[in-house]
Scaffold this motif. Structure first.
Motif, short mmCIF file in Angstrom:
data_model
loop_
_atom_site.label_atom_id
_atom_site.label_comp_id
_atom_site.label_asym_id
_atom_site.label_seq_id
_atom_site.Cartn_x
_atom_site.Cartn_y
_atom_site.Cartn_z
N PRO A 80 0.80 -1.23 0.00
CA PRO A 80 0.00 0.00 0.00
C PRO A 80 0.83 1.28 0.00
N ASP A 98 0.69 4.07 -2.96
CA ASP A 98 0.29 5.44 -2.64
C ASP A 98 1.30 6.47 -3.12
N ARG A 124 -6.36 3.46 -5.27
CA ARG A 124 -5.30 4.28 -4.70
C ARG A 124 -4.88 5.42 -5.64
#
Length: 292
Positions: free
Chosen positions: A155, A159, A190
């Motif tokens: 993640p 990002d 995202r």
């Protein structure tokens, strides 16, 4: 229309053939866009060694402009590979050499140069993540290759990249269809405007948060024609992106379903044709040096 490859260059050394070839994800996409009829350039750092000379000459010979590149003291990147039953197997690399140790920072002059292109492409192998926000709002579309390693699906990494990318590519031949679709949805969630997954012989899938479109792979039916799979994913991305550009894709617009279906078909054709090419784009030569 113009495409800029921004970031990595490398020498791909096949130990089973005793031959080395020019390559690198950002270089390859620029070369393939040029072969598809677009103007193309590469922007990055070359080592000042003989391999750097080899890379510069090979890329320029493809009609790809390299006039804004930088040559820095240090070794060029080298990866070692072999081919097993037509599939490339990576054996190791030297960390990308000076290209990744001292990557380009986009100052005002280089940003003005990048702004003259319709699409700027980079990758996880370019150490360009910090430069992506500078490209946002500049004018060109931005594509980014997220490769296949788990560290680039975390993640935190997504990002850093996805909010600044109009198109991300994920190599998913090791995942089943459900996991692939979930990963595409995550990349879009995202911030990526469009996510593309290549799945080798299982084809490819594209997703933009509204629609999901899949296509079958175009297989090489005659095993005797198959050379290797080097550059096939890059070729798919180039064919896909060039198709969308020709269909009118620009910053702030979303390709419709028909355009995405056509782009997937064009990407599959480009990947098929790449399977018939030695190395990323030819220019092979006998290995002259050893890894440091």
């Amino acid at each position: 229309m113009r495409v800029l490859g921004f970031g990595d260059n490398i020498v791909d050394r096949f130990v089973d053939r005793g031959v080395e070839y020019p390559g690198g994800n950002s270089v390859n996409v620029a070369v393939y866009a040029r072969r598809l009829g677009l103007d193309a350039a590469y922007l990055g750092v070359f080592g000042d060694d003989e391999l750097g000379d080899f890379l510069r000459a090979s890329i320029a010979a493809q009609g790809v402009a390299i006039d804004h590149c930088v040559v820095r003291a240090g070794e060029s990147g080298v990866s070692t590979l072999r081919v097993d039953d037509g599939d490339r197997v990576f054996l190791g690399w030297n960390g990308g050499g000076v290209t990744l140790r001292e990557p380009l920072v986009l100052g005002d002059d280089l940003l003005r140069y990048a702004a003259s292109f319709d699409l700027v492409h980079s990758s996880v192998y370019s150490r360009s993540e910090s430069e992506l926000p500078k490209l946002a709002g500049l004018g060109p579309l931005v594509s980014f290759d997220l490769s296949s390693e788990d560290e680039f699906r975390a993640p935190g990494y997504l990002d850093r990249v996805c909010p600044h990318a109009d198109l991300v590519l994920l190599s998913c031949s090791h995942l089943d269809e459900a996991a692939t679709r979930a990963l595409l949805a995550e990349a879009v969630r995202r911030g990526a405007r469009l996510a593309l997954a290549t799945r080798g012989v299982e084809g490819a899938i594209a997703h933009d948060g509204r629609v999901t479109v899949a296509t079958a792979a175009r297989r090489v039916e005659d095993p005797g024609l198959m050379v290797d799979t080097m550059g096939c994913g890059d070729a798919f991305l180039a064919g896909f992106a060039v198709s969308l550009l020709r269909g009118g894709w620009t910053t702030g617009t979303s390709p419709n379903r028909d355009a995405v279906e056509r782009a997937l078909h064009d990407g599959a054709r480009s990947a098929y044709e790449q399977c018939l090419v030695e190395g990323a784009f030819g220019h092979g030569r006998p290995v002259l040096t050893k890894l440091p």
